[in-house]
Write a protein that holds these residues in place. Structure first.
Motif, short mmCIF file in Angstrom:
data_model
loop_
_atom_site.label_atom_id
_atom_site.label_comp_id
_atom_site.label_asym_id
_atom_site.label_seq_id
_atom_site.Cartn_x
_atom_site.Cartn_y
_atom_site.Cartn_z
N UNK B 114 0.83 -1.21 0.00
CA UNK B 114 0.00 0.00 0.00
C UNK B 114 0.86 1.26 0.00
N UNK B 115 1.99 1.20 0.69
CA UNK B 115 2.83 2.39 0.79
C UNK B 115 3.43 2.80 -0.56
N UNK B 116 3.41 1.86 -1.48
CA UNK B 116 3.96 2.19 -2.81
C UNK B 116 3.18 3.31 -3.51
N UNK B 117 2.00 3.61 -3.00
CA UNK B 117 1.22 4.70 -3.59
C UNK B 117 1.84 6.06 -3.29
N UNK B 118 2.82 6.08 -2.35
CA UNK B 118 3.48 7.33 -1.93
C UNK B 118 2.46 8.33 -1.35
N UNK B 119 2.08 8.07 -0.15
CA UNK B 119 0.97 8.83 0.45
C UNK B 119 1.33 10.26 0.84
N UNK B 120 0.31 11.11 0.77
CA UNK B 120 0.40 12.46 1.35
C UNK B 120 -0.29 12.49 2.71
N UNK B 121 -1.18 11.56 2.89
CA UNK B 121 -1.91 11.47 4.16
C UNK B 121 -1.99 9.99 4.54
N UNK B 122 -1.82 9.69 5.83
CA UNK B 122 -1.99 8.31 6.29
C UNK B 122 -3.17 8.23 7.26
N UNK B 123 -3.96 7.20 7.07
CA UNK B 123 -5.07 6.93 8.01
C UNK B 123 -4.76 5.64 8.74
N UNK B 125 -5.62 2.86 12.17
CA UNK B 125 -6.45 2.37 13.26
C UNK B 125 -5.54 1.47 14.09
N UNK B 126 -4.70 2.09 14.91
CA UNK B 126 -3.72 1.33 15.67
C UNK B 126 -2.28 1.76 15.37
N UNK B 127 -2.11 2.75 14.47
CA UNK B 127 -0.82 3.41 14.23
C UNK B 127 0.22 2.53 13.55
N UNK B 128 -0.20 1.42 12.94
CA UNK B 128 0.80 0.54 12.33
C UNK B 128 1.50 1.17 11.13
N UNK B 129 0.75 1.88 10.29
CA UNK B 129 1.38 2.51 9.13
C UNK B 129 2.39 3.57 9.57
N UNK B 130 1.98 4.39 10.48
CA UNK B 130 2.88 5.44 10.96
C UNK B 130 4.13 4.81 11.56
N UNK B 131 3.95 3.76 12.34
CA UNK B 131 5.10 3.11 12.95
C UNK B 131 6.04 2.55 11.87
#
Lengths: 418, 418, 418, 418
Positions: B114-123, B125-131
């Protein structure tokens, strides 16, 4: 300065008995009193307390006195004074100025008399002392370290003053302590309001449509207790978020114009003025009962009701019958003043225990820190709040869970994932 | 970047039906979607959404897409994905990477994809992406304007990161919006947790001793609904103020070591680790049922339970029987993962409507204001909160009271007295 | 006579697992089963059981079989059969004739097949077997000692038969045992109906206006559980005494013509026909949800709804959308059949434990006393009722108070005064 | 025969005011009074009424008088008389013999005086008049057509008498009317008992462990209202079926020996003797509060408590402190008499409205049918029960559902099937 203005010093013994009874249900305040007796943190400080003169307040006064404070006590509401309590305190040598049923003039004379003590700290329940000092007794402000405010209505007034730059000394919003607001406002007001209405009317709650205006902590408590007695509760509220919460809690929500048509019993507890007014009286059912548990007797527009009526009869103690020109009858309880204090005994001691523990610790805090604070409205420091909660649980014999080291570490870490 | 990683694209039609059904119960989000379609406020923005892949989430995705965003959706929990919903979204051309029952390796592969989309915003539910971004994909941080976090557990993690100075972009704690936390956490988790337990076990709640660990908003909801079904609820809580509230709400409060001995059913919802552990399993009654509704499957110490057991049987769908060495049997539901999502459908759409309305408006806010914010955890702006509440009441056809001019003036004045 | 008519014998293992799970929650029935195994009180007796084919029923069948009875089991409702349970029982050699979703013709074929066992005792849940025997199989009546009836609707039918002198053998109204009616009808129907609705719709109960038609034991249970989940409940009832009780319990009470205008969700549980009909559909809100938990699917007038509609869509499993000619949409759940059985698992085993303990003991009672009874509807003997209650409390580990000798004497004396 | 034995005729005006207030909340009784005024069905009949002398009773007396009866009123409990009501009735010329706080000797003198009216009908609340007539005044029996009994305790006594063949005239168990028992016993006793305890103690119910002995209609009401105020309720009950119901209602159930250790407040309402006794006082917590809402003051073993105590202090009105030899303090309310009548006003008028409507119609029934009845305890005829329910709903402005012809037919048919 006079020693006291009270109804009858002969009532002292009855008052003492009742104060003692409530003392036994206020263990947190007693713990603080014992500490104050040892440490004397209020030595040399004069306090004006403008509070409901009840058995629970007497225990706060005893605690402050144990801490070394000089005290002058006056009523924060003309109808809420318990004359036997005033007598008991006066007979102990505390300066008390409060008579149940005093008129407005006497009410302010009492506050004036109390101010002669030249306070360093003011305690209010509705901000009347602070308002009087700011308007007529600015000469006292120089010596005042700060004040405490007990109730939502007073906090609203004081925030408005602070916002206008008109507040001249710092005030602790004791009302906003979690161990005050969530307990006293909710469980205390909830139970005692229903109690007051039962004493005034002996009506059955079950099966009645009960309209509660205001869904703050007090309103939530009243709604919950009214439902707990079988009432069908309707909420009137102006804030969308609170209104939505009331809906989700299973209550009907509607404007007062609609609720007025269906209610058997109306209870206002908003902190605002004219919540029930002419247009509402005009559509009420025959024999609707109207009362108030908000701080001031302005929530029900009594002048408007009077104007609509052809006669007013004192039908029994605390119940006035307004006969409207179309012959409908509306019953007003306790002249629109706080029905829980006028027709019952106010909040039970167990909740005032926490509220007044916050008060006593807040007075100490002002004495120690007051001069370093801005002229703003402050929240009770969270350590005081926590200390009160812990003392209360201990007094109730309730043990709670404690975090293990691993759990504490986990709550403060962020590297552990799914 | 792959188009999707899902179970079976053939499930799309069933998913579409169910998404449409939930859409009809999410009127606030629809209002926002209509506005987004007109204004296209997210044009050119890529969003990574790591959320429970449910029918309600599908409606959020549709709203963001209507606003112009590019989206990659991945699961925030290996057991909560509804495969038909993933299929429906994939068949519309949205990039979805989520399979119910995926293992931990697959779970992180999906986020990586999913991160390959090169996000400008992350959503989250549990902070896994941010981590993950902060630990392994710092190269993405430069383009990211900010993030949103949906759940208490994630907010706790992010606050810990921010306190350590480790957070590299601003995050809106959508969880803390009043119209999210007080509704979704309380009414949503409350109902759906009871629902999940009924689906897994069909036990009667009436007459059971039900131990709820945690008396935050979620715990309050579960306690209230369990009592509403006739359960006798015991609360385990570490914070004195919350514990005291539980007592006043009529529940028994005690440490888990005591509660463990008497519970028929245990539900954890604390956001902490090892809430039920070895010492507790050792004293439980035969046939005790244990489950979790907190975000991560760490609240029940399953390794400790396994170690105590001589065998583990899959007794039915979502129910594992742990046979202890002394022959007592403990039933674990849904492998200790969120029982409301694993065994039922998660929160009802009516509450996700408000939560995701906050999400959608928060994404817009980040897009517009993100670059001016600090790398901190922010609350949802109060105007967003109010707007969501008003839209919801409107959609439910509920009219609330409005202040008269006199009332508004009174609330802001301080000169009027007793 | 065929061995079985079921969906798929391959489902047996899943059924066995689930039967075993429910067995663990039916301790009273197990106690009786153990006793039956020793005493074999039903040796030589054939029983036709026309009941909902669920895991709990399987445990009743096992108990009767342990007592020595020959058994033929058939469904009492075309939509309530759990096919895996039917398979599990068939694979044990019990004669089972039940397929979920069978049409009306098949339904009666199954009963016909079951009757070939030539029963001495009939068990009914809705009186269909008794009705069929009395209308088409009078040849069987000579050998029949008596019957048992499980549900309110059936008891109403049988009392009508007895009043007409049409009942040809005695029937025990198991439904009317206190340990059945007050528990299964109230707590069982209450919980399982809410469960069924959640499974079919996942709607949030909190904040909904929920109309319950009927305030008998079932209606009370549904009303109580709906409120326990935050619903605002309206009761529709024809008997003044019950209506008054609903009012005193805090519910609104009104005729269906009024309730129809305000309900979000309608649940019928009256035992009567056409409780919701044309005139009601015509005034319902868009997206109103309609379902039934009464025994027969006649409480909602589906033909009338169909006639009002321009189209009917199967919007998801167990939800049909009726689009009315004015474009309002009404959602019908489970085709108007028992929503708790069609969309959930029926009553939890803990209440069926008591209901079926009464059944098992009533079968024994009929076998021993049937020929001495009149052709009437009898209540369960009070000793059976008491025995079930005591066994249940014992199984739950609950000790109750016992009378002292002095107390027992006092209750039977009348000379002691004020 | 004297005109009256009362406290002070000067209290009449206050009594009249309060009687009038309750009259307005007793519309069903007023309807019957209007009918009685027209039809005079009790012309020539003398009635002895041994009832709690309250405002509601005054309205019953007015109704009977309107029907033409001669009346002598005496108290059914030495502590429940409202002296102003006695004065008001006496000043109207009704023969009243009741003084609050009368001792046992005076109590029986009053009944003796009342019997001089030579009754044709006796009304009891506890069966004291009937017992006295049967033991000392058999000469009156010849003229007596029958009696009415108002309370559970009295019905128990009378059933024991009838079972012994000792009952010499027929009695209607007004208590057992559904519109009495299910409403007055449950909602009336529930609310008024909590009210009495609040008046005596002002304790907070929230957070207290409240032990209710007895789970009949009264006990259910008290348990429900105590929980409705935030109490954690424990039930002590001897009948398995009722105990099981209490468990399913979410209460803890245990023997008094266990409950005694954990209760903060104890309420007895069993109709039996020595429910709380020596062995229980010995294990109670310091400051436990003990009271009774059952008819006689025998449920708490006060002699045993006294014996265990080193001193007894009247700590405030209605609160006696028993200081045990180990210094624990136990508070007894209202000397163990009915706390709802001693410390509050008894049942609200809205429920007494139904109870006394049954009384009034039962007196008429006895007058018309008494001589044709056996010397047994009879239930109130169902037509009276239904009539009361209908009148009440009408007075509350509540419309209920009516059966269509088709529905009525369906309920009485048995040929319609699945």
């Amino acid at each position: 300065m006079r020693d006291y203005i009270i109804k009858d010093i002969g009532l002292a013994e009855a008052g003492e008995q009742r104060i003692e009874w409530s003392r036994r249900h206020m263990p947190v305040l007693q713990k603080i009193r014992e500490q104050f007796e040892k440490e004397r943190p209020l030595e040399g400080i004069n306090v004006v307390a403008c509070l409901h003169v009840t058995v629970e307040t007497a225990n706060l006064i005893h605690t402050l006195k144990a801490g070394g404070a000089g005290i002058a006590l006056t009523a924060s509401n003309p109808l809420s004074t318990q004359d036997d309590v005033a007598a008991a305190l006066a007979s102990e040598g505390i300066k008390v100025f409060a008579i149940r049923g005093e008129n407005e003039e006497q009410y302010y004379e009492c506050i004036e008399e109390a101010l002669k003590i030249k306070p360093h700290v003011t305690l209010d329940d509705g901000a009347d002392t602070i308002a009087l000092i700011h308007s007529k007794h600015q000469e006292l402000i120089g010596d005042i370290k700060g004040g405490c405010e007990e109730t939502t209505t007073g906090v609203i007034r004081l925030r408005a003053m602070a916002a206008d730059g008109a507040l001249k000394y710092p005030v602790i919003a004791v009302n906003d302590a979690e161990t005050k607001m969530m307990f006293d406002n909710r469980y205390g007001t909830g139970q005692s309001t229903v109690h007051g209405i039962m004493n005034a009317t002996n009506i059955l709650f079950a099966g009645k449509t009960i309209v509660v205006a205001g869904y703050g902590w007090c309103g939530r408590g009243i709604a919950s207790r009214s439902r707990g007695f079988g009432g069908n509760v309707v909420i009137v509220e102006v804030e969308p978020r609170k209104a939505l919460e009331a809906v989700m809690d299973g209550f009907r929500v509607m404007p007062m114009t609609e609720a007025a048509k269906i209610g058997d019993l109306f209870i206002t507890v908003t902190g605002d003025i004219s919540v029930i007014r002419k247009e509402h009286f005009q559509v009420m059912k025959d024999q609707a009962i109207v009362c108030n548990s908000g701080h001031f007797n302005v929530e029900i527009d009594i002048p408007a009701l009077t104007e609509l009526s052809s006669q007013v009869n004192q039908i029994k103690n605390d119940v006035q019958e307004y006969v409207l020109k179309d012959n409908r009858r509306i019953y007003l309880l306790a002249e629109g003043r706080l029905v829980n204090l006028a027709s019952a005994f106010g909040h039970p001691p167990e909740v005032m225990d926490m509220s007044f523990a916050n008060q006593a610790l807040a007075v100490r805090y002002i004495n120690e820190k007051g001069k370093s604070l801005e002229n703003q409205v402050y929240r009770v420091p969270v350590e005081i709040d926590n200390r009160v909660a812990k003392l209360k649980l201990g007094a109730m014999g309730i043990e709670i869970e404690t975090l293990t080291e691993e759990q504490d570490r986990y709550l403060h870490s962020w590297t552990l994932g799914t």
